[in-house]
Design a protein around this motif. Structure first.
Motif, PDB file in Angstrom:
ATOM      1  N   PRO B  88       0.824  -1.222   0.000  1.00 43.12           N
ATOM      2  CA  PRO B  88       0.000   0.000   0.000  1.00 43.12           C
ATOM      3  C   PRO B  88       0.851   1.263   0.000  1.00 43.12           C
ATOM      4  O   PRO B  88       0.571   2.204  -0.750  1.00 43.12           O
ATOM      5  N   GLY B  89       1.906   1.267   0.818  1.00 42.73           N
ATOM      6  CA  GLY B  89       2.769   2.453   0.877  1.00 42.73           C
ATOM      7  C   GLY B  89       3.445   2.724  -0.444  1.00 42.73           C
ATOM      8  O   GLY B  89       3.509   3.870  -0.912  1.00 42.73           O
ATOM      9  N   ILE B  90       3.945   1.671  -1.055  1.00 42.05           N
ATOM     10  CA  ILE B  90       4.656   1.850  -2.322  1.00 42.05           C
ATOM     11  C   ILE B  90       3.675   2.265  -3.418  1.00 42.05           C
ATOM     12  O   ILE B  90       3.974   3.142  -4.232  1.00 42.05           O
ATOM     13  N   THR B  91       2.500   1.644  -3.411  1.00 40.89           N
ATOM     14  CA  THR B  91       1.516   2.023  -4.438  1.00 40.89           C
ATOM     15  C   THR B  91       1.128   3.484  -4.290  1.00 40.89           C
ATOM     16  O   THR B  91       1.075   4.224  -5.282  1.00 40.89           O
ATOM     17  N   THR B  92       0.871   3.900  -3.063  1.00 43.75           N
ATOM     18  CA  THR B  92       0.530   5.314  -2.837  1.00 43.75           C
ATOM     19  C   THR B  92       1.640   6.217  -3.342  1.00 43.75           C
ATOM     20  O   THR B  92       1.404   7.253  -3.966  1.00 43.75           O
ATOM     21  N   ASN B  93       2.854   5.807  -3.072  1.00 44.28           N
ATOM     22  CA  ASN B  93       4.021   6.554  -3.518  1.00 44.28           C
ATOM     23  C   ASN B  93       4.068   6.644  -5.034  1.00 44.28           C
ATOM     24  O   ASN B  93       4.290   7.712  -5.625  1.00 44.28           O
ATOM     25  N   GLN B  98       2.980   8.927 -10.601  1.00 38.16           N
ATOM     26  CA  GLN B  98       2.160   8.996 -11.806  1.00 38.16           C
ATOM     27  C   GLN B  98       1.569  10.389 -11.970  1.00 38.16           C
ATOM     28  O   GLN B  98       1.525  10.933 -13.083  1.00 38.16           O
ATOM     29  N   ARG B  99       1.124  10.984 -10.873  1.00 41.77           N
ATOM     30  CA  ARG B  99       0.529  12.324 -10.972  1.00 41.77           C
ATOM     31  C   ARG B  99       1.543  13.326 -11.472  1.00 41.77           C
ATOM     32  O   ARG B  99       1.229  14.182 -12.288  1.00 41.77           O
ATOM     33  N   ALA B 127      -7.857  -4.914 -10.886  1.00 40.69           N
ATOM     34  CA  ALA B 127      -8.574  -3.694 -11.261  1.00 40.69           C
ATOM     35  C   ALA B 127      -9.151  -3.039 -10.014  1.00 40.69           C
ATOM     36  O   ALA B 127      -9.127  -1.809  -9.865  1.00 40.69           O
ATOM     37  N   GLU B 128      -9.649  -3.868  -9.100  1.00 38.37           N
ATOM     38  CA  GLU B 128     -10.208  -3.348  -7.851  1.00 38.37           C
ATOM     39  C   GLU B 128      -9.116  -2.679  -7.015  1.00 38.37           C
ATOM     40  O   GLU B 128      -9.311  -1.610  -6.444  1.00 38.37           O
ATOM     41  N   HIS B 133      -6.725   2.336  -4.983  1.00 44.78           N
ATOM     42  CA  HIS B 133      -5.569   3.204  -4.741  1.00 44.78           C
ATOM     43  C   HIS B 133      -5.540   4.425  -5.643  1.00 44.78           C
ATOM     44  O   HIS B 133      -4.580   5.180  -5.627  1.00 44.78           O
ATOM     45  N   LYS B 134      -6.590   4.590  -6.448  1.00 42.29           N
ATOM     46  CA  LYS B 134      -6.685   5.742  -7.349  1.00 42.29           C
ATOM     47  C   LYS B 134      -5.546   5.783  -8.366  1.00 42.29           C
ATOM     48  O   LYS B 134      -4.987   6.838  -8.657  1.00 42.29           O
ATOM     49  N   VAL B 135      -5.242   4.600  -8.864  1.00 43.58           N
ATOM     50  CA  VAL B 135      -4.247   4.502  -9.922  1.00 43.58           C
ATOM     51  C   VAL B 135      -4.841   5.081 -11.199  1.00 43.58           C
ATOM     52  O   VAL B 135      -5.957   4.760 -11.572  1.00 43.58           O
ATOM     53  N   GLY B 136      -4.082   5.957 -11.841  1.00 45.20           N
ATOM     54  CA  GLY B 136      -4.600   6.602 -13.048  1.00 45.20           C
ATOM     55  C   GLY B 136      -4.433   5.734 -14.281  1.00 45.20           C
ATOM     56  O   GLY B 136      -3.775   4.699 -14.247  1.00 45.20           O
TER      57      GLY B 136
END
Lengths: 623, 219
Positions: B88-93, B98-99, B127-128, B133-136
């Motif tokens: 989760p931490g890495i994905t958020t990072n 990405q932003r 996909a979920e 995680h609000k991946v763009g």
């Protein structure tokens, strides 16, 4: 085969079985195409590393991805060990390619530097050097079918040897003439930064990992060659006629690339060289055995040796880099001054050897082996990381991790006709660190053959056996250590950790874009505690700019021995579960500096702290 | 001719059918190249980028090298949907990365997250995870046959030298590997490095003049 470290018995058995299976496959007449179709060959033409075909064990997952290149076997001791090539200098800046050096960066003329020289006018260069970083072809063994493409300073590996003097400021202009994008042969970045390890150098010339020198540009490094304390604690002239603390004299330095993210690739590719720093007029370590400390004269009997271990692709004999390795890379070809297991011929007298472990990851323990009876010949260890001990110590061997330097005296007097070897007896099977086992003499890996067959010549160098006996008790032979009486302003702890493969210091990672992680107040002393919390890995920890003195290893003052961590150093060999306490003074220049692990694979992933020296400092104990 | 028959060979293979399956999925058969024809770029591909078939979180079938890596600038990490440790931490990072990269992700900079538990991580599960995680758009999550993902994990260097630690998925490697495939420029950094620094490192893969600003590309 002398060039491959000894395997254990289980592995030997597996190896034999694998070889037997392979022979059967070959004898059965299966063509390469058949083997490919049956899934026994990768498209690179190597037998898949499955149990029964490879010496390497399967993992618990049942499959070993194991395509680590192994070099072809080569005959050891067939080529002469090259001597490092001394770099000539200009006395006039006008001889340099490009504009004259200036305090502010000459961006318009293609200078990569972004920060003013702190002391260029105060310490005007007396010598100017020009280096061109470029690609070139080199063969490290005559049995290789083709040379490799390396990148190096002036197109040689090791790079040219600098002969520098305290009190003689110099300027080195590095032109980045490396190839354009896409021509790196699989590894290496054509953007560089050159660090002089471990000069007392202003930050803008120190080779900070975040300051780059890009292709077709140049970067001027101003090395004032001053003793620490010269404009702080010891501003008056000392016995050598220059300011600074004489006890802060260093002698054996090296320079290498230090580019953020790509240090391991660039250094492995050849970007390293050595730097001998003398005192003038034959004083102290003056290079002349007839005066000063009377150490064997440079250059004839004062010999630099750069050790590195490399891997060459067995199909093409090209230098191969283990690109996605996070733990540490071990090579199977032991090189000295760029040649695989060469031979060096000496006269029957004393020699000074300056040993450098260039890495990338291996630790060594060198002794001089007498092969006639597999005994070690004792040597004198004089210094640690280019800093003299108070007196030399007689040792059986010296341990050297990446970036450490050791100067030794080896005495071949009366030994004409004999052969010796520099043997590495430290067992190491993977890049994490040595196993801890020191192999018996003759059971290690012979790295250099030394033949005592050169003509007898005069030897006026000091004989420590007699010289030390006549020295009053407690008196140093060399300078003695600088005092550690300056009160410690702050104690900081640095935990070197591995978090899920990510190399961290105090749980954090370096960032070129942020302010430095902590600040040291100029001209103060600090105590640093290094802790190895990374489990099975060992780390040579290096701080730029200043040398430290080791106060404690695992709670005890360090003993002085061949495995010495005592004395002045700039690399602390942080072994398993070790805790070390070191004393630093930070003097004379303000600016940005890094502290990092010098296993360059760890460094790149990213075991480093970016800090600064400024006017105020902070008191953060866990930066 | 010695007495080793195809049957014996198959027995050898049979002893580790996993390996056979793995090997069979690797590069589609073609004649082995001569050493002199093989470039360093080929060598990197052979060693590190098996052309296995994967499925994206949007259900699209892709070949790892041909479709995802060849000729591209890529940013790769490993995760799994039910990971409660570092993912989760890495994905958020990486979402922050990405932003900053803005519209370039999916256009000339390609982000891929590969599943460590492909037997659990269906395209829908991924996909979920991405949605949560609000991946763009433009950042692909990938799953496939377990043998293929395992081969990829090893080929890309996301392993621990200790087999016991390596077998524990919850303790997986948290680095992010990035590269410019045609330029043969590869490096990696901790997944928990600051996003701006990760963007900076990605920038060094590209020629000057086309590097993303760590402050953001907009779009």
């Amino acid at each position: 085969m002398a060039n491959i470290s000894k395997r254990d018995r289980t592995r030997e058995k597996r190896s034999e079985l694998a070889a037997k299976n392979r022979r059967e496959l070959i004898a059965a007449g299966f063509k390469r195409r058949d083997l490919l179709k049956m899934g026994l060959l990768t498209s690179a033409g190597m037998l898949i590393p499955k149990s029964g075909l490879s010496a390497r064990p399967l993992t618990s997952a049942g499959f070993v991805y194991d395509d680590t290149p192994q070099s072809r076997p080569t005959t050891p001791f067939v080529e002469e060990m090259p001597r490092l090539v001394e770099k000539p200098f200009f006395t006039s800046a006008a001889s340099l390619t490009g504009p004259p050096p200036q305090v502010t960066p000459n961006t318009a003329a293609g200078e990569s530097r972004t920060i003013n020289h702190q002391i260029l006018t105060g310490q005007p260069p007396q010598k100017y050097y020009e280096i061109h970083q470029k690609a070139f072809q080199a063969k490290s063994h005559p049995e290789f079918s083709q040379p490799s493409t390396l990148w190096g300073y002036d197109g040689i590996f090791p790079g040219p040897l600098f002969r520098a003097y305290y009190g003689e400021p110099m300027l080195v202009r590095h032109w980045n003439d490396l190839p354009p994008d896409g021509q790196n042969g699989g590894f290496g970045l054509n953007s560089t930064t050159t660090h002089l390890h471990n000069g007392h150098t202003p930050q803008e010339s120190d080779g900070h990992p975040c300051f780059f020198n890009d292709r077709t540009h140049f970067y001027d490094h101003h090395y004032p060659n001053v003793l620490a304390g010269f404009q702080s604690t010891h501003p008056t002239l000392n016995a050598a006629g220059i300011p600074g603390d004489l006890k802060e004299s260093m002698h054996t330095l090296w320079y290498h690339d230090h580019r953020f993210d790509y240090t391991s690739q660039n250094v492995y590719k050849g970007m390293a060289g050595m730097f001998n720093l003398f005192h003038k007029n034959g004083q102290y370590d003056g290079g002349d055995e007839n005066s000063g400390f009377r150490l064997p004269s440079y250059p004839n009997f004062d010999v630099n040796m750069v050790f590195n271990d490399a891997v060459y692709d067995a199909q093409t004999d090209q230098l191969a880099f283990d690109l996605f390795n996070l733990d540490g890379i071990l090579g199977d070809k032991m090189q000295v001054n760029g040649k695989v297991q060469p031979v060096f011929h000496v006269s029957p007298r004393r020699y000074r050897f300056r040993w450098l472990n260039m890495g990338p990851s291996r630790f060594y323990q060198f002794s001089i082996l007498d092969p006639t009876n597999n005994t070690t010949k004792q040597i004198w260890q004089m210094s640690t990381d280019g800093n003299f001990l108070a007196r030399p110590v007689k040792v059986d061997g010296v341990r050297i991790s990446v970036a450490e330097r050791t100067d030794v005296i080896v005495d071949f007097t009366g030994l004409a006709g004999k052969t010796f070897y520099i043997e590495n007896r430290l067992e190491q099977t993977d890049g994490r660190g040595p196993t801890g086992k020191v192999l018996n003499p003759g059971q290690g890996t012979k790295v250099l053959k030394i033949v005592v067959d050169q003509p007898a010549v005069a030897d006026n160098s000091v004989n420590f056996d007699t010289a030390l006996a006549s020295l009053p008790a407690g008196q140093p032979y060399f300078y003695g250590f600088p005092d550690t009486t300056t009160p410690i302003r702050v104690t900081r702890t640095f935990k070197f950790e591995r978090n899920n493969g990510q190399w961290a210091v105090n749980g954090k990672f370096p960032n070129c874009l942020e302010p430095p992680r902590f600040a040291i107040k100029l001209n103060t002393a600090e105590k640093w505690i290094f802790q190895n919390n990374s489990g099975g890995w060992q780390h040579p920890i290096h701080m730029h700019f200043e040398e430290f003195q080791t106060l404690k290893i695992n709670g005890q003052p360090p003993a002085v021995s061949g495995i010495v961590q005592a004395g002045r150093k700039d690399v602390l060999r942080l072994e398993h579960n070790m805790q070390a306490e070191v004393y630093f003074r930070f003097r004379d220049f303000k600016g940005l500096l890094p502290l990092h692990c010098h296993n360059v694979v760890h460094e790149d992933h990213a075991m480093m702290v970016l800090l600064e020296i400024n006017d105020n400092g902070d008191l953060n104990p866990n930066p | 001719m010695k007495n080793i028959s195809r049957r014996n060979v198959m027995a050898l293979l049979g002893a580790a059918p996993f390996v056979a399956a793995v090997a069979a999925r690797a590069e589609s058969p073609k004649p082995a190249p001569r050493a002199e024809d093989v470039t360093s770029r080929d060598r990197i591909r052979e060693k590190h980028f098996p052309n296995v078939q994967l499925v994206t979180h949007e259900g699209k079938k892709v070949r790892f090298y041909d479709d995802l890596v060849k000729d591209k600038v890529v940013v790769i990490n490993f995760m799994y949907a039910k990971c409660e440790g570092i993912c989760p931490g890495i994905t958020t990072n990486l979402v922050k990365v990405q932003r900053i990269l803005g519209g370039r992700v999916g256009k000339d900079i390609f982000m891929y997250s590969l599943s460590l538990k492909p037997e659990q991580d269906t395209p829908e599960a991924l996909a979920e995870y991405a949605r949560m995680h609000k991946v763009g758009p433009g950042w692909q999550y990938l799953t496939g046959a377990p043998a293929d993902l395992e081969l990829l994990r090893r080929s890309l260097g996301f392993t621990d030298p200790d087999p016991l630690v390596d077998a524990d998925k919850s303790n997986h490697i948290g680095n992010v590997r990035y590269g410019n495939e045609p330029l043969q420029r590869w490096a990696a950094c901790p997944g928990m490095s600051k996003p701006e620094m990760i963007v900076e490192s990605i920038g060094w893969l590209l020629p000057q003049g086309s590097r993303p600003s760590a402050k953001g590309e907009g779009k």
